[in-house]
Scaffold this motif. Structure first.
Motif, PDB file in Angstrom:
ATOM      1  N   GLU A  30       0.852  -1.181   0.000  1.00  0.00           N
ATOM      2  CA  GLU A  30       0.000   0.000   0.000  1.00  0.00           C
ATOM      3  C   GLU A  30       0.890   1.234   0.000  1.00  0.00           C
ATOM      4  O   GLU A  30       1.813   1.342   0.806  1.00  0.00           O
ATOM      5  CB  GLU A  30      -0.900   0.034   1.240  1.00  0.00           C
ATOM      6  CG  GLU A  30      -2.065  -0.902   1.159  1.00  0.00           C
ATOM      7  CD  GLU A  30      -3.050  -0.692   2.290  1.00  0.00           C
ATOM      8  OE1 GLU A  30      -4.199  -1.111   2.129  1.00  0.00           O
ATOM      9  OE2 GLU A  30      -2.678  -0.120   3.325  1.00  0.00           O
ATOM     10  N   LEU A  38      -4.126  -2.746  -7.910  1.00  0.00           N
ATOM     11  CA  LEU A  38      -5.445  -3.150  -7.429  1.00  0.00           C
ATOM     12  C   LEU A  38      -6.347  -1.956  -7.146  1.00  0.00           C
ATOM     13  O   LEU A  38      -7.565  -2.052  -7.275  1.00  0.00           O
ATOM     14  CB  LEU A  38      -5.304  -4.009  -6.172  1.00  0.00           C
ATOM     15  CG  LEU A  38      -4.478  -5.284  -6.345  1.00  0.00           C
ATOM     16  CD1 LEU A  38      -4.280  -5.970  -4.999  1.00  0.00           C
ATOM     17  CD2 LEU A  38      -5.137  -6.218  -7.342  1.00  0.00           C
ATOM     18  N   SER A  39      -5.752  -0.830  -6.735  1.00  0.00           N
ATOM     19  CA  SER A  39      -6.531   0.387  -6.504  1.00  0.00           C
ATOM     20  C   SER A  39      -5.628   1.596  -6.672  1.00  0.00           C
ATOM     21  O   SER A  39      -4.413   1.515  -6.527  1.00  0.00           O
ATOM     22  CB  SER A  39      -7.158   0.381  -5.101  1.00  0.00           C
ATOM     23  OG  SER A  39      -6.151   0.479  -4.109  1.00  0.00           O
ATOM     24  N   GLY A  40      -6.243   2.715  -7.002  1.00  0.00           N
ATOM     25  CA  GLY A  40      -5.510   3.963  -7.125  1.00  0.00           C
ATOM     26  C   GLY A  40      -4.817   4.129  -8.469  1.00  0.00           C
ATOM     27  O   GLY A  40      -5.028   3.346  -9.401  1.00  0.00           O
ATOM     28  N   ARG A  41      -3.991   5.161  -8.525  1.00  0.00           N
ATOM     29  CA  ARG A  41      -3.265   5.501  -9.751  1.00  0.00           C
ATOM     30  C   ARG A  41      -1.816   5.765  -9.413  1.00  0.00           C
ATOM     31  O   ARG A  41      -1.506   6.445  -8.426  1.00  0.00           O
ATOM     32  CB  ARG A  41      -3.907   6.741 -10.368  1.00  0.00           C
ATOM     33  CG  ARG A  41      -3.599   6.902 -11.803  1.00  0.00           C
ATOM     34  CD  ARG A  41      -4.615   7.808 -12.496  1.00  0.00           C
ATOM     35  NE  ARG A  41      -3.969   8.234 -13.712  1.00  0.00           N
ATOM     36  CZ  ARG A  41      -3.731   9.477 -14.034  1.00  0.00           C
ATOM     37  NH1 ARG A  41      -4.141  10.453 -13.267  1.00  0.00           N
ATOM     38  NH2 ARG A  41      -3.089   9.763 -15.133  1.00  0.00           N
ATOM     39  N   GLN A  52      -3.219   2.431 -13.576  1.00  0.00           N
ATOM     40  CA  GLN A  52      -4.314   2.525 -12.607  1.00  0.00           C
ATOM     41  C   GLN A  52      -4.866   1.139 -12.327  1.00  0.00           C
ATOM     42  O   GLN A  52      -4.416   0.156 -12.913  1.00  0.00           O
ATOM     43  CB  GLN A  52      -5.395   3.442 -13.146  1.00  0.00           C
ATOM     44  CG  GLN A  52      -5.998   2.976 -14.443  1.00  0.00           C
ATOM     45  CD  GLN A  52      -6.916   4.024 -15.057  1.00  0.00           C
ATOM     46  OE1 GLN A  52      -7.069   5.110 -14.538  1.00  0.00           O
ATOM     47  NE2 GLN A  52      -7.527   3.677 -16.169  1.00  0.00           N
ATOM     48  N   ALA A  53      -5.837   1.086 -11.437  1.00  0.00           N
ATOM     49  CA  ALA A  53      -6.425  -0.187 -11.032  1.00  0.00           C
ATOM     50  C   ALA A  53      -6.768  -1.035 -12.251  1.00  0.00           C
ATOM     51  O   ALA A  53      -7.342  -0.548 -13.219  1.00  0.00           O
ATOM     52  CB  ALA A  53      -7.667   0.054 -10.190  1.00  0.00           C
ATOM     53  N   GLU A 112      -6.061   8.945  -3.552  1.00  0.00           N
ATOM     54  CA  GLU A 112      -6.404   7.571  -3.201  1.00  0.00           C
ATOM     55  C   GLU A 112      -5.145   6.749  -2.935  1.00  0.00           C
ATOM     56  O   GLU A 112      -4.153   6.857  -3.665  1.00  0.00           O
ATOM     57  CB  GLU A 112      -7.192   6.936  -4.350  1.00  0.00           C
ATOM     58  CG  GLU A 112      -7.694   5.540  -4.043  1.00  0.00           C
ATOM     59  CD  GLU A 112      -8.486   4.934  -5.201  1.00  0.00           C
ATOM     60  OE1 GLU A 112      -8.844   3.745  -5.075  1.00  0.00           O
ATOM     61  OE2 GLU A 112      -8.728   5.613  -6.201  1.00  0.00           O
ATOM     62  N   THR A 113      -5.177   5.929  -1.895  1.00  0.00           N
ATOM     63  CA  THR A 113      -4.088   4.994  -1.618  1.00  0.00           C
ATOM     64  C   THR A 113      -3.959   4.025  -2.789  1.00  0.00           C
ATOM     65  O   THR A 113      -4.956   3.571  -3.333  1.00  0.00           O
ATOM     66  CB  THR A 113      -4.374   4.197  -0.324  1.00  0.00           C
ATOM     67  OG1 THR A 113      -4.402   5.112   0.774  1.00  0.00           O
ATOM     68  CG2 THR A 113      -3.333   3.129  -0.069  1.00  0.00           C
ATOM     69  N   VAL A 114      -2.737   3.733  -3.167  1.00  0.00           N
ATOM     70  CA  VAL A 114      -2.471   2.761  -4.230  1.00  0.00           C
ATOM     71  C   VAL A 114      -2.157   1.415  -3.577  1.00  0.00           C
ATOM     72  O   VAL A 114      -1.317   1.352  -2.688  1.00  0.00           O
ATOM     73  CB  VAL A 114      -1.303   3.200  -5.135  1.00  0.00           C
ATOM     74  CG1 VAL A 114      -0.903   2.082  -6.092  1.00  0.00           C
ATOM     75  CG2 VAL A 114      -1.659   4.457  -5.895  1.00  0.00           C
ATOM     76  N   THR A 115      -2.842   0.383  -4.001  1.00  0.00           N
ATOM     77  CA  THR A 115      -2.556  -0.973  -3.549  1.00  0.00           C
ATOM     78  C   THR A 115      -2.096  -1.768  -4.756  1.00  0.00           C
ATOM     79  O   THR A 115      -2.753  -1.753  -5.796  1.00  0.00           O
ATOM     80  CB  THR A 115      -3.806  -1.637  -2.931  1.00  0.00           C
ATOM     81  OG1 THR A 115      -4.313  -0.798  -1.894  1.00  0.00           O
ATOM     82  CG2 THR A 115      -3.471  -3.011  -2.372  1.00  0.00           C
TER      83      THR A 115
END
Length: 122
Positions: free
Chosen positions: A52, A73-76, A90-91, A113-116
């Motif tokens: 993360e 998985l999430s974010g950019r 991105q996701a 947004e947090t990036v995962t």
């Protein structure tokens, strides 16, 4: 649907550059609900981790010490190669960082947004 793989590679002169390639799929022997599944060639995996990265995160410059494939998985996320090439992912997108001696890069979170990411190391 093609899977596009972004890669940080090393040119013959030792300079890093960003490129991309399509992952080739072939037919498999699996029949899922009457439809033929397709899969890529297998890739060896040493281990997998989830990472993360909080909003505002920017890594220091680093050189991959082993082959890595990452799935956002999430974010950019922005990938910046030392010679100045920039790619955003991105996701749902996948990128590869091959082991290198000189190709270095930084990672930057874009937005709030947090990036995962899921990182698989070969």
């Amino acid at each position: 649907m093609a899977l596009n793989l972004i890669e940080l590679l090393t040119a013959p002169d030792g300079q890093p550059f960003l490129d991309s390639s399509d992952v080739e799929f072939r037919s498999s022997n699996n029949d899922l609900l009457g439809k033929m599944a397709r899969m890529s060639e297998p890739t060896s995996c040493r281990h997998m981790v989830f990472i993360e990265l909080p909003a505002g995160f920017q890594s220091t410059t680093r050189v991959p010490d082993c082959d890595q494939i990452a799935v956002v998985l999430s974010g950019r996320l922005r990938i910046v190669a030392t010679e100045g090439a920039v790619r955003s992912v991105q996701a749902g997108e996948v990128f590869r960082l091959p082991q290198a001696e000189t190709s270095s890069h930084t990672l930057e979170v874009v937005g709030q947004e947090t990036v995962t990411i899921m990182v698989v190391q070969a």
